[in-house]
Design a protein around this motif. Structure first.
Motif, PDB file in Angstrom:
ATOM      1  N   PHE A   1      -4.118   8.204  -1.869  1.00  0.00           N
ATOM      2  CA  PHE A   1      -4.846   9.098  -3.051  1.00  0.00           C
ATOM      3  C   PHE A   1      -3.716   9.432  -3.946  1.00  0.00           C
ATOM      4  O   PHE A   1      -3.919  10.585  -4.492  1.00  0.00           O
ATOM      5  CB  PHE A   1      -5.628  10.054  -2.230  1.00  0.00           C
ATOM      6  CG  PHE A   1      -6.717   9.339  -1.406  1.00  0.00           C
ATOM      7  CD1 PHE A   1      -7.864   8.783  -2.019  1.00  0.00           C
ATOM      8  CD2 PHE A   1      -6.561   9.405  -0.037  1.00  0.00           C
ATOM      9  CE1 PHE A   1      -8.869   8.244  -1.276  1.00  0.00           C
ATOM     10  CE2 PHE A   1      -7.589   8.879   0.775  1.00  0.00           C
ATOM     11  CZ  PHE A   1      -8.672   8.439   0.376  1.00  0.00           C
ATOM     12  N   LYS A   2      -2.515   8.959  -4.032  1.00  0.00           N
ATOM     13  CA  LYS A   2      -1.277   9.487  -4.734  1.00  0.00           C
ATOM     14  C   LYS A   2      -1.256   8.562  -6.068  1.00  0.00           C
ATOM     15  O   LYS A   2      -1.591   7.487  -5.691  1.00  0.00           O
ATOM     16  CB  LYS A   2      -0.005   9.581  -4.014  1.00  0.00           C
ATOM     17  CG  LYS A   2      -0.077  10.767  -2.835  1.00  0.00           C
ATOM     18  CD  LYS A   2      -0.277  12.082  -3.462  1.00  0.00           C
ATOM     19  CE  LYS A   2      -0.183  13.049  -2.316  1.00  0.00           C
ATOM     20  NZ  LYS A   2      -0.325  14.164  -2.614  1.00  0.00           N
ATOM     21  N   GLU A   3      -0.589   8.952  -7.111  1.00  0.00           N
ATOM     22  CA  GLU A   3      -0.540   7.941  -8.388  1.00  0.00           C
ATOM     23  C   GLU A   3       0.295   6.794  -7.941  1.00  0.00           C
ATOM     24  O   GLU A   3       1.469   7.223  -7.484  1.00  0.00           O
ATOM     25  CB  GLU A   3      -0.088   8.973  -9.388  1.00  0.00           C
ATOM     26  CG  GLU A   3      -0.060   8.092 -10.778  1.00  0.00           C
ATOM     27  CD  GLU A   3       0.473   8.873 -11.873  1.00  0.00           C
ATOM     28  OE1 GLU A   3       0.791   9.884 -11.914  1.00  0.00           O
ATOM     29  OE2 GLU A   3       0.361   8.292 -13.003  1.00  0.00           O
TER      30      GLU A   3
ATOM     31  N   PRO B   1       5.570   3.691  -5.523  1.00  0.00           N
ATOM     32  CA  PRO B   1       5.144   5.079  -5.350  1.00  0.00           C
ATOM     33  C   PRO B   1       3.405   5.108  -4.963  1.00  0.00           C
ATOM     34  O   PRO B   1       2.756   4.017  -5.187  1.00  0.00           O
ATOM     35  CB  PRO B   1       5.091   5.939  -6.552  1.00  0.00           C
ATOM     36  CG  PRO B   1       5.073   4.505  -7.497  1.00  0.00           C
ATOM     37  CD  PRO B   1       5.673   3.342  -6.952  1.00  0.00           C
ATOM     38  N   GLY B   2       2.916   6.145  -4.284  1.00  0.00           N
ATOM     39  CA  GLY B   2       1.648   6.172  -4.542  1.00  0.00           C
ATOM     40  C   GLY B   2       0.876   5.273  -3.603  1.00  0.00           C
ATOM     41  O   GLY B   2       1.188   4.865  -2.721  1.00  0.00           O
ATOM     42  N   PHE B   3      -0.427   4.829  -4.050  1.00  0.00           N
ATOM     43  CA  PHE B   3      -1.072   3.833  -3.538  1.00  0.00           C
ATOM     44  C   PHE B   3      -0.616   2.513  -3.267  1.00  0.00           C
ATOM     45  O   PHE B   3      -0.959   1.829  -2.327  1.00  0.00           O
ATOM     46  CB  PHE B   3      -2.655   3.842  -3.701  1.00  0.00           C
ATOM     47  CG  PHE B   3      -2.757   3.138  -5.220  1.00  0.00           C
ATOM     48  CD1 PHE B   3      -3.145   1.865  -5.165  1.00  0.00           C
ATOM     49  CD2 PHE B   3      -2.374   3.393  -6.382  1.00  0.00           C
ATOM     50  CE1 PHE B   3      -3.148   1.087  -6.574  1.00  0.00           C
ATOM     51  CE2 PHE B   3      -2.819   3.072  -7.658  1.00  0.00           C
ATOM     52  CZ  PHE B   3      -3.071   1.630  -7.721  1.00  0.00           C
TER      53      PHE B   3
ATOM     54  N   ILE C   1      -9.042  -2.096  -0.558  1.00  0.00           N
ATOM     55  CA  ILE C   1      -7.840  -1.095  -0.365  1.00  0.00           C
ATOM     56  C   ILE C   1      -7.514  -0.756  -1.834  1.00  0.00           C
ATOM     57  O   ILE C   1      -7.291   0.593  -2.111  1.00  0.00           O
ATOM     58  CB  ILE C   1      -7.084  -1.239   0.522  1.00  0.00           C
ATOM     59  CG1 ILE C   1      -7.542  -1.872   1.912  1.00  0.00           C
ATOM     60  CG2 ILE C   1      -5.970  -0.227   0.646  1.00  0.00           C
ATOM     61  CD1 ILE C   1      -6.531  -2.437   2.953  1.00  0.00           C
ATOM     62  N   PHE C   2      -7.145  -1.724  -2.466  1.00  0.00           N
ATOM     63  CA  PHE C   2      -6.434  -1.410  -3.757  1.00  0.00           C
ATOM     64  C   PHE C   2      -7.369  -0.728  -4.843  1.00  0.00           C
ATOM     65  O   PHE C   2      -7.013   0.171  -5.255  1.00  0.00           O
ATOM     66  CB  PHE C   2      -6.177  -2.885  -4.446  1.00  0.00           C
ATOM     67  CG  PHE C   2      -5.418  -2.683  -5.717  1.00  0.00           C
ATOM     68  CD1 PHE C   2      -4.124  -2.789  -5.761  1.00  0.00           C
ATOM     69  CD2 PHE C   2      -6.456  -3.007  -6.973  1.00  0.00           C
ATOM     70  CE1 PHE C   2      -3.457  -2.624  -7.120  1.00  0.00           C
ATOM     71  CE2 PHE C   2      -5.573  -2.952  -8.181  1.00  0.00           C
ATOM     72  CZ  PHE C   2      -4.276  -2.749  -8.108  1.00  0.00           C
ATOM     73  N   ALA C   3      -8.690  -1.127  -4.902  1.00  0.00           N
ATOM     74  CA  ALA C   3      -9.600  -0.700  -5.514  1.00  0.00           C
ATOM     75  C   ALA C   3      -9.886   1.118  -5.319  1.00  0.00           C
ATOM     76  O   ALA C   3      -9.873   1.679  -6.390  1.00  0.00           O
ATOM     77  CB  ALA C   3     -11.030  -1.124  -5.609  1.00  0.00           C
ATOM     78  N   ILE C   4      -9.965   1.350  -3.970  1.00  0.00           N
ATOM     79  CA  ILE C   4     -10.151   2.807  -3.608  1.00  0.00           C
ATOM     80  C   ILE C   4      -8.885   3.574  -4.043  1.00  0.00           C
ATOM     81  O   ILE C   4      -9.020   4.558  -4.659  1.00  0.00           O
ATOM     82  CB  ILE C   4     -10.555   2.918  -2.154  1.00  0.00           C
ATOM     83  CG1 ILE C   4     -11.758   2.457  -1.960  1.00  0.00           C
ATOM     84  CG2 ILE C   4     -10.048   4.262  -1.653  1.00  0.00           C
ATOM     85  CD1 ILE C   4     -12.096   2.094  -0.420  1.00  0.00           C
ATOM     86  N   GLY C   5      -7.535   3.095  -3.549  1.00  0.00           N
ATOM     87  CA  GLY C   5      -6.342   3.623  -4.036  1.00  0.00           C
ATOM     88  C   GLY C   5      -6.351   3.816  -5.543  1.00  0.00           C
ATOM     89  O   GLY C   5      -5.950   4.940  -6.246  1.00  0.00           O
ATOM     90  N   TRP C   6      -6.529   2.824  -6.359  1.00  0.00           N
ATOM     91  CA  TRP C   6      -6.337   2.888  -7.997  1.00  0.00           C
ATOM     92  C   TRP C   6      -7.593   3.695  -8.365  1.00  0.00           C
ATOM     93  O   TRP C   6      -6.943   4.745  -9.179  1.00  0.00           O
ATOM     94  CB  TRP C   6      -6.653   1.389  -8.468  1.00  0.00           C
ATOM     95  CG  TRP C   6      -6.561   1.503  -9.782  1.00  0.00           C
ATOM     96  CD1 TRP C   6      -5.529   1.483 -10.665  1.00  0.00           C
ATOM     97  CD2 TRP C   6      -7.687   1.423 -10.857  1.00  0.00           C
ATOM     98  NE1 TRP C   6      -5.794   1.428 -12.068  1.00  0.00           N
ATOM     99  CE2 TRP C   6      -7.167   1.455 -12.029  1.00  0.00           C
ATOM    100  CE3 TRP C   6      -8.883   1.326 -10.574  1.00  0.00           C
ATOM    101  CZ2 TRP C   6      -8.025   1.440 -13.322  1.00  0.00           C
ATOM    102  CZ3 TRP C   6      -9.908   1.331 -11.735  1.00  0.00           C
ATOM    103  CH2 TRP C   6      -9.230   1.348 -12.841  1.00  0.00           C
ATOM    104  N   ALA C   7      -8.617   3.917  -7.933  1.00  0.00           N
ATOM    105  CA  ALA C   7      -9.719   4.724  -8.657  1.00  0.00           C
ATOM    106  C   ALA C   7      -9.491   6.134  -8.069  1.00  0.00           C
ATOM    107  O   ALA C   7      -9.933   6.973  -8.641  1.00  0.00           O
ATOM    108  CB  ALA C   7     -11.094   4.146  -8.097  1.00  0.00           C
TER     109      ALA C   7
ATOM    110  N   SER D   1      -6.759   7.710  -7.062  1.00  0.00           N
ATOM    111  CA  SER D   1      -5.561   8.387  -7.539  1.00  0.00           C
ATOM    112  C   SER D   1      -5.404   8.821  -8.859  1.00  0.00           C
ATOM    113  O   SER D   1      -6.104   8.280  -9.513  1.00  0.00           O
ATOM    114  CB  SER D   1      -4.238   7.493  -7.105  1.00  0.00           C
ATOM    115  OG  SER D   1      -4.517   6.468  -8.118  1.00  0.00           O
ATOM    116  N   PRO D   2      -4.756  10.057  -9.143  1.00  0.00           N
ATOM    117  CA  PRO D   2      -4.769  10.410 -10.631  1.00  0.00           C
ATOM    118  C   PRO D   2      -3.761   9.597 -11.723  1.00  0.00           C
ATOM    119  O   PRO D   2      -3.194   8.899 -11.064  1.00  0.00           O
ATOM    120  CB  PRO D   2      -4.143  11.894 -10.258  1.00  0.00           C
ATOM    121  CG  PRO D   2      -3.403  11.787  -9.178  1.00  0.00           C
ATOM    122  CD  PRO D   2      -3.920  10.599  -8.193  1.00  0.00           C
TER     123      PRO D   2
END
Lengths: 286, 72
Positions: free
Chosen positions: A51-53, A203-205, B50-56, B58-59
């Motif tokens: 949940f990180k950029e 970084p991030g996800f 996993i990619f879509a959840i992470g991408w959507a 995350s800020p």
């Protein structure tokens, strides 16, 4: 039930792999007289980063940079599905391992940073990972006449565990596990001189995807080792032995100083070369 | 990237996973007959989810044009 089996198998590999990577880290810390993080830390880390950029550096080759983590998950999900879920042929497992090396190199060079580039190149020049994997699986084929996990397990049910027939090949595969475990002295691609190697710029996800594939990889490699060389097919016994192997690997990693790339390659090739002794040394216990 | 695109990406992931599970439950013979195809679709679905959840989830910020952390 192929779809559900695959979903369950990959999820199990991720969760169990993450927990055992946490255990590995904990044991290493305790040996080095540090408290260490909780055992579930690796799992929490992966979920936190999800949940990180995630973003690409301005110097990166963007398509490759974004796609490497995704392909890493695809590669290790495929490997665990073929080997552990369907107990199928091990040749694709070898191919996936080789693809993982290519992807690690891609992760290193795609960011445009010289540090990750060195990490990626170092990871790609660690040859005896594939060498040991290929030779030990070929040894298993010569003894059992099977290249699929279910065939090897059936052979072991009749004749006993394979490690008694090819101990040096078993040692070579175990060395592969050692090379691939975290903070391994035989894998300088993540040495402190280059920070985190090819992972540094993720970084991030995107990093979360990398951690996910690392956890699945750890589970998959330990599972294949136990099934092929120790003849274990029961899932509960798998879990216990996986814990024992993790403890041994963590102890080895904690007590051994990191080697230079040339020393590491030397050890890899020597261990892979030892496999020829399987054909020369008599085995009175068989 | 707009919120609509994020919602669409996650909805597609959920629909893909649900469709595969539904086919597996409803037509197991079809899935067994084409096990290679369905295994591949499942593995692609896992990676995409996993990619879509992470991408959507995350800020987004202005970090897109950042220099690498190290090496420059």
């Amino acid at each position: 039930m192929i779809v559900i089996d695959t979903f369950v198998g990959v999820t199990e590999a991720f969760l169990v792999g993450s927990i055992y990577l946490g255990l590995h880290r904990k044991i290493m810390a305790r040996i080095q007289r540090r408290p260490g993080p909780p055992i579930i830390q690796e799992l929490l880390h992966t979920l936190k980063f999800l949940f990180k950029e995630g973003y690409a550096p301005i110097t990166s080759a963007e398509f490759l940079y974004w796609m490497v983590p995704v392909f890493n998950v695809i590669v290790w999900s495929s490997a665990v599905t073929i080997a552990a879920v369907y107990r199928g042929n091990l040749l694709p497992f070898f191919a996936f391992y080789a693809a993982y090396k290519v992807l690690s190199h891609g992760a290193g060079v795609s960011s445009g940073s010289t540090y990750t580039k060195i990490g990626g190149v170092r990871h790609a020049i660690m040859p005896a990972g594939e060498l040991a994997l290929a030779c030990s699986l070929i040894s298993a084929y010569f003894v059992t006449g099977h290249m699929d996990v279910s065939g090897i397990l059936a052979w072991e049910k009749t004749h006993g565990a394979l490690w008694r027939y090819i101990p040096f090949s078993t040692l070579a595969f175990f060395t592969l596990l050692w090379i691939d475990s975290p903070h391994s002295p035989l894998d300088p691609s993540k040495g402190y001189d280059i920070v985190e190697g090819y992972l540094t710029e993720y970084p991030g996800f995107l990093r979360s995807l990398m951690y996910t594939s690392e956890a699945i990889k750890y589970f998959c490699e330990l599972w294949v080792f136990q099934a092929v060389f120790l003849g274990i097919s029961d899932p509960v016994v798998h879990m216990f032995v996986m814990g024992g192997l993790t403890a041994i690997l963590a102890t080895l990693c904690a007590l051994t100083p990191i080697l230079t790339p040339y020393q590491a390659v030397g050890v890899h090739v020597t261990v892979a070369g030892l496999m020829f002794l399987d054909t020369l040394v008599p085995k009175p216990w068989i | 990237m707009g919120k609509a695109l994020k919602v669409t990406a996650v909805a597609l992931a959920v629909a893909w996973d649900a469709a595969l599970t539904w086919v597996d439950e409803t037509y197991p013979a079809v899935v067994d007959a084409h096990y290679g195809l369905f295994s591949t679709l499942t593995i692609l679905a896992i990676a995409y989810t996993i990619f879509a959840i992470g991408w959507a989830a995350s800020p987004r910020s202005e970090r897109r044009n950042r220099a690498p952390f190290l090496g420059y």
